[in-house]
Design a protein around this motif. Sequence first.
Motif, PDB file in Angstrom:
ATOM      1  N   GLY A 175     -17.244   2.430  42.889  1.00 18.57           N
ATOM      2  CA  GLY A 175     -18.009   1.550  43.766  1.00 18.57           C
ATOM      3  C   GLY A 175     -17.564   1.592  45.204  1.00 18.57           C
ATOM      4  O   GLY A 175     -17.821   0.659  45.970  1.00 18.57           O
ATOM      5  N   ASP A 190     -26.516   1.021  38.534  1.00 18.65           N
ATOM      6  CA  ASP A 190     -26.012   1.007  39.907  1.00 18.65           C
ATOM      7  C   ASP A 190     -26.431   2.214  40.738  1.00 18.65           C
ATOM      8  O   ASP A 190     -26.193   2.230  41.947  1.00 18.65           O
ATOM      9  CB  ASP A 190     -24.483   0.941  39.911  1.00 18.65           C
ATOM     10  N   TYR A 191     -27.037   3.235  40.112  1.00 23.64           N
ATOM     11  CA  TYR A 191     -27.295   4.473  40.834  1.00 23.64           C
ATOM     12  C   TYR A 191     -28.778   4.737  41.025  1.00 23.64           C
ATOM     13  O   TYR A 191     -29.613   4.374  40.197  1.00 23.64           O
ATOM     14  CB  TYR A 191     -26.641   5.655  40.115  1.00 23.64           C
ATOM     15  N   ASN A 238     -25.641   4.632  45.801  1.00 19.50           N
ATOM     16  CA  ASN A 238     -25.176   3.461  45.077  1.00 19.50           C
ATOM     17  C   ASN A 238     -26.063   2.275  45.425  1.00 19.50           C
ATOM     18  O   ASN A 238     -25.980   1.719  46.525  1.00 19.50           O
ATOM     19  CB  ASN A 238     -23.712   3.173  45.460  1.00 19.50           C
ATOM     20  N   ARG A 239     -26.915   1.900  44.483  1.00 18.39           N
ATOM     21  CA  ARG A 239     -27.864   0.808  44.716  1.00 18.39           C
ATOM     22  C   ARG A 239     -27.132  -0.517  44.953  1.00 18.39           C
ATOM     23  O   ARG A 239     -27.579  -1.350  45.749  1.00 18.39           O
ATOM     24  CB  ARG A 239     -28.821   0.689  43.539  1.00 18.39           C
ATOM     25  N   ALA A 240     -26.032  -0.715  44.254  1.00 18.91           N
ATOM     26  CA  ALA A 240     -25.289  -1.971  44.415  1.00 18.91           C
ATOM     27  C   ALA A 240     -24.759  -2.101  45.841  1.00 18.91           C
ATOM     28  O   ALA A 240     -24.834  -3.185  46.447  1.00 18.91           O
ATOM     29  CB  ALA A 240     -24.149  -2.030  43.404  1.00 18.91           C
ATOM     30  N   SER A 266     -22.124   2.642  36.026  1.00 15.37           N
ATOM     31  CA  SER A 266     -23.215   2.013  35.285  1.00 15.37           C
ATOM     32  C   SER A 266     -24.538   2.621  35.729  1.00 15.37           C
ATOM     33  O   SER A 266     -24.780   2.787  36.928  1.00 15.37           O
ATOM     34  CB  SER A 266     -23.229   0.504  35.540  1.00 15.37           C
TER      35      SER A 266
END
Length: 449
Positions: free
Chosen positions: A269, A294-295, A155-157, A291
Amino acid sequence: MTRSRRTALGLLLVAGLGLSTAACGGAAQPASGGKIVITVNGQAPQTQAFERRIFDEDVAAFEAAHPNIDIQPREGFMDPKVFSAKLAGGQLEDVFYVYFTDPAQIIARRQAADITDHVQGIPELQPRLLDVFKDGKGRLYGLPTANYSMGLLYNRALFTKAGLDPDKPPATWEEVRAAAKKISALGNGTVGFADLSKNNQGGWHLTSWLYSVGGQVARQEGSGWRADFNNDKGREALRYLREMRWTDDSMGSKQLLEVADVQRMMGAGQLGMYIAAPDNIPTLVNQFNGSYTDYGMAPLPGGKGTLIGGEGYMINPKAGPEKIKAGLTWLRWKYLNPDRIESNLKRYAELKQPVGLPVSPFSDIYAGPVRERQETLKAKYATVPVGNYQSFVNSSGTVKGSIEPPNAQRVYAALDSLMQAVLTDRDADVDRLLAEAETKVNSALAQAG
């Protein structure tokens, strides 16, 4: 594990395949003055409307371009339980779909046609994928049309929120451990890393762990197989899990998870990382409100190996030369046709399908200039952030890939207990558990046939 079927929808393309002129230079010559009729499976059921539409459109377009060949599509894919009976009863299609776990036994039992003399030099396909369809003498019995490999989905976020660089995902398991601790420290129920441990999925993931640290689930001994994880490699993989679960407390308290559980957590998330194939990404978006931005996807940490799977097609051993030629003409046109790369990318974009993910129908089975061309075109027509998955794509073909073990589902069931014990019992006796699982896996391997 044989996951949900990796659907090959029509863009599985390779240039320079080099099928002989007789096989694919044009339509095969008709028999008895009529069309050559071949049956092919792989047609999606009507309940999968999009996939069915693509397949049927391709059949119509192929027949228009090859008027001497009549394609008779059949629904369905590979069911090992009825395969031999269908072949013996004359019900097996002329061109039939297989998972990567199928060809070795099919070849050993002489249940597929030798196509070596109809196919000349295949420099544009990854050698490790071609090897799946070869016997011990290097003879070729089928062609790969799609593949997947396991990697680290993250999860980049959450990486950004935890002060981690989302463009530099963990490259080792120690780095995964460190990142998981930072993500878990965000609180509010956030979990740094999660893994599966039930319904055979724990054994499937443990197999990926073993490959990533340079180990293996089983080794071949003569014509049979033996378990090969009750050793330092097995203990290394379980040690990382144990430390993240109990020392770092970065895996959360809820265990006995399966894939839908971790997908739900990631989509909400609440999860930083888990082992997965890239086809999880559209699932996160379409079913769990995620989204694409976000990945991210990275190769399995460690760089020593990964679990690969995939699909391809073989030819009925009872097919004559003309049917073999017609079948190979179809396979090259639909799945291995460089001239259709750009047109198919446009088609998928126009149909509002994600373009740019490292998943079918843009499977990474290629090597050389065609792979470079496809990646360039994918970036040109991308509807998702291609850069999020670049490190995973760059690793393709460079990391050792190993397919699933024989009798995989029974092997995975035996390994589930290892994952469950380590993740639910702080004082689990790893040595005893490894020995018990070894006995169970050897029994499963002995029944592989």
